[in-house]
Design a protein around this motif. Structure first.
Motif, PDB file in Angstrom:
ATOM      1  N   ALA A  29       0.819  -1.300  -0.220  1.00 14.28           N
ATOM      2  CA  ALA A  29       0.077  -0.128   0.048  1.00 14.28           C
ATOM      3  C   ALA A  29       1.031   1.124  -0.040  1.00 14.28           C
ATOM      4  CB  ALA A  29      -1.042   0.109   1.131  1.00 14.28           C
ATOM      5  N   ALA A  30       1.969   1.231   0.744  1.00 13.32           N
ATOM      6  CA  ALA A  30       2.721   2.280   0.733  1.00 13.32           C
ATOM      7  C   ALA A  30       3.522   2.462  -0.528  1.00 13.32           C
ATOM      8  CB  ALA A  30       4.025   2.053   1.821  1.00 13.32           C
ATOM      9  N   LEU A  31       3.794   1.295  -1.408  1.00 15.44           N
ATOM     10  CA  LEU A  31       4.450   1.430  -2.591  1.00 15.44           C
ATOM     11  C   LEU A  31       3.367   2.256  -3.461  1.00 15.44           C
ATOM     12  CD1 LEU A  31       6.112   0.669  -4.805  1.00 15.44           C
ATOM     13  CD2 LEU A  31       4.966  -1.704  -4.890  1.00 15.44           C
ATOM     14  N   LEU A  32       2.004   2.044  -3.276  1.00 12.72           N
ATOM     15  CA  LEU A  32       0.900   2.621  -4.318  1.00 12.72           C
ATOM     16  C   LEU A  32       1.058   4.028  -4.425  1.00 12.72           C
ATOM     17  CD1 LEU A  32      -2.265   0.560  -3.987  1.00 12.72           C
ATOM     18  CD2 LEU A  32      -0.284   0.412  -5.734  1.00 12.72           C
ATOM     19  N   LEU A  33       1.328   4.591  -3.114  1.00 14.30           N
ATOM     20  CA  LEU A  33       1.537   6.379  -3.075  1.00 14.30           C
ATOM     21  C   LEU A  33       2.626   6.528  -4.084  1.00 14.30           C
ATOM     22  CD1 LEU A  33       1.634   6.907   0.895  1.00 14.30           C
ATOM     23  CD2 LEU A  33      -0.243   7.253  -0.976  1.00 14.30           C
ATOM     24  N   ALA A  34       3.813   5.942  -4.130  1.00 14.59           N
ATOM     25  CA  ALA A  34       5.083   6.239  -5.011  1.00 14.59           C
ATOM     26  C   ALA A  34       4.315   5.953  -6.290  1.00 14.59           C
ATOM     27  CB  ALA A  34       6.222   5.697  -4.533  1.00 14.59           C
ATOM     28  N   LEU A  35       3.723   4.913  -6.581  1.00 11.63           N
ATOM     29  CA  LEU A  35       3.565   4.398  -7.892  1.00 11.63           C
ATOM     30  C   LEU A  35       2.297   5.622  -8.459  1.00 11.63           C
ATOM     31  CD1 LEU A  35       2.530   0.753  -8.794  1.00 11.63           C
ATOM     32  CD2 LEU A  35       1.232   2.733  -9.698  1.00 11.63           C
ATOM     33  N   LEU A  36       1.391   5.867  -7.614  1.00 12.65           N
ATOM     34  CA  LEU A  36       0.288   6.894  -8.319  1.00 12.65           C
ATOM     35  C   LEU A  36       0.986   8.114  -8.536  1.00 12.65           C
ATOM     36  CD1 LEU A  36      -2.584   5.875  -5.864  1.00 12.65           C
ATOM     37  CD2 LEU A  36      -2.638   5.587  -8.315  1.00 12.65           C
ATOM     38  N   GLU A  37       2.086   8.574  -7.768  1.00 15.28           N
ATOM     39  CA  GLU A  37       2.775   9.936  -7.904  1.00 15.28           C
ATOM     40  C   GLU A  37       3.381   9.945  -9.391  1.00 15.28           C
ATOM     41  OE1 GLU A  37       6.428  12.779  -6.384  1.00 15.28           O
ATOM     42  OE2 GLU A  37       5.178  11.289  -4.953  1.00 15.28           O
ATOM     43  N   HIS A  38       3.998   8.910  -9.665  1.00 15.93           N
ATOM     44  CA  HIS A  38       4.781   8.720 -10.935  1.00 15.93           C
ATOM     45  C   HIS A  38       4.065   8.152 -12.180  1.00 15.93           C
ATOM     46  CE1 HIS A  38       8.146  10.337  -8.741  1.00 15.93           C
ATOM     47  NE2 HIS A  38       7.696   9.640  -7.872  1.00 15.93           N
ATOM     48  N   VAL A  39       3.238   7.543 -11.993  1.00 16.22           N
ATOM     49  CA  VAL A  39       2.249   6.613 -13.070  1.00 16.22           C
ATOM     50  C   VAL A  39       1.962   8.046 -14.174  1.00 16.22           C
ATOM     51  CG1 VAL A  39      -0.124   6.814 -12.233  1.00 16.22           C
ATOM     52  CG2 VAL A  39       0.892   4.807 -13.683  1.00 16.22           C
ATOM     53  N   ASP A  40       1.801   7.555 -15.327  1.00 16.62           N
ATOM     54  CA  ASP A  40       1.417   8.569 -16.394  1.00 16.62           C
ATOM     55  C   ASP A  40      -0.113   8.587 -16.820  1.00 16.62           C
ATOM     56  OD1 ASP A  40       1.581   6.579 -17.830  1.00 16.62           O
ATOM     57  OD2 ASP A  40       3.282   7.067 -19.346  1.00 16.62           O
ATOM     58  N   VAL A  41      -0.765   8.121 -16.163  1.00 15.61           N
ATOM     59  CA  VAL A  41      -2.169   7.809 -16.561  1.00 15.61           C
ATOM     60  C   VAL A  41      -3.090   8.168 -15.139  1.00 15.61           C
ATOM     61  CG1 VAL A  41      -1.934   6.184 -18.257  1.00 15.61           C
ATOM     62  CG2 VAL A  41      -2.540   5.319 -16.147  1.00 15.61           C
ATOM     63  N   THR A  42      -4.293   8.258 -15.250  1.00 11.50           N
ATOM     64  CA  THR A  42      -5.558   8.310 -14.028  1.00 11.50           C
ATOM     65  C   THR A  42      -6.076   6.771 -14.018  1.00 11.50           C
ATOM     66  OG1 THR A  42      -5.671  10.297 -14.280  1.00 11.50           O
ATOM     67  CG2 THR A  42      -7.346   9.125 -12.883  1.00 11.50           C
ATOM     68  N   VAL A  43      -5.600   6.090 -13.099  1.00 11.61           N
ATOM     69  CA  VAL A  43      -6.380   4.857 -12.878  1.00 11.61           C
ATOM     70  C   VAL A  43      -7.614   4.931 -12.042  1.00 11.61           C
ATOM     71  CG1 VAL A  43      -3.987   3.495 -12.666  1.00 11.61           C
ATOM     72  CG2 VAL A  43      -5.062   4.416 -10.575  1.00 11.61           C
TER      73      VAL A  43
END
Length: 179
Positions: free
Chosen positions: A74-88
């Motif tokens: 879940a903590a990983l998701l914060l970084a992933l959501l910050e850096h992903v190039d789409v809106t999931v």
């Protein structure tokens, strides 16, 4: 519905075959989702600066993607959501945290977060925490993320939602939250 996908990220020291991960994957597949439950032994072991690019390169994310992370995942998701190039479509952080929840090192955490970027990369976000979590991934951690990102914060009394000493083979709430 073709195109719906889900990625379930296990927690620190975990793997795809523990807790409720296989159960949820099967429930979502039965509803037509393409589901990945990757094994990432580097979660919360390798520094996020070198680990995150591997995760971003190893998965495909689009507007129909659902992300579920447990604990270190879940903590990983914060970084992933910050850096992903789409809106999931949706992210669910189970026993998540954004600051060190205890005295252990937490290489999965970034020094700081661009909360606006995270918010802009997810349409619907949930935080599920317990009032008493043995690792400190508690409702106060969930509240801190909720206050920065909005969404929905659900507080339970379910410990860490699965651990070596807490059988948690099914998680009905997650099945109900994912459309």
């Amino acid at each position: 519905m073709v195109g719906r996908r889900a990625v379930i990220f296990h927690g620190t020291g975990g793997n795809p075959d523990v807790c409720w991960y296989p159960w949820l994957a099967e429930r979502l597949r039965a509803r037509g989702y393409a589901v990945e439950v990757p094994h990432h032994p580097g979660i919360n072991v390798e520094p996020i600066a070198t680990f995150l690019p591997k995760v971003l390169d190893g998965h495909r994310f689009d507007e129909d993607t659902i992300l579920v992370g447990h604990s270190g995942g879940a903590a990983l998701l914060l970084a992933l959501l910050e850096h992903v190039d789409v809106t999931v479509a949706q992210a669910i952080l189970v026993a998540g945290y954004c600051t060190r929840p205890n005295t252990e090192e937490e290489p999965v955490l970034q020094q700081s977060y661009d909360w606006d970027a995270i918010r802009s990369h997810v349409r619907d976000i949930y935080f599920i925490n317990s009032r008493k979590d043995p690792y400190g991934c508690d409702d106060q951690q969930g509240r801190a993320m909720f206050e920065r990102l909005g969404g929905t914060h659900i507080v339970r009394d379910d410990g860490h939602f699965g651990d070596y000493n807490q059988p948690y083979d099914q998680f009905e709430l997650l099945d109900r939250l994912i459309p």
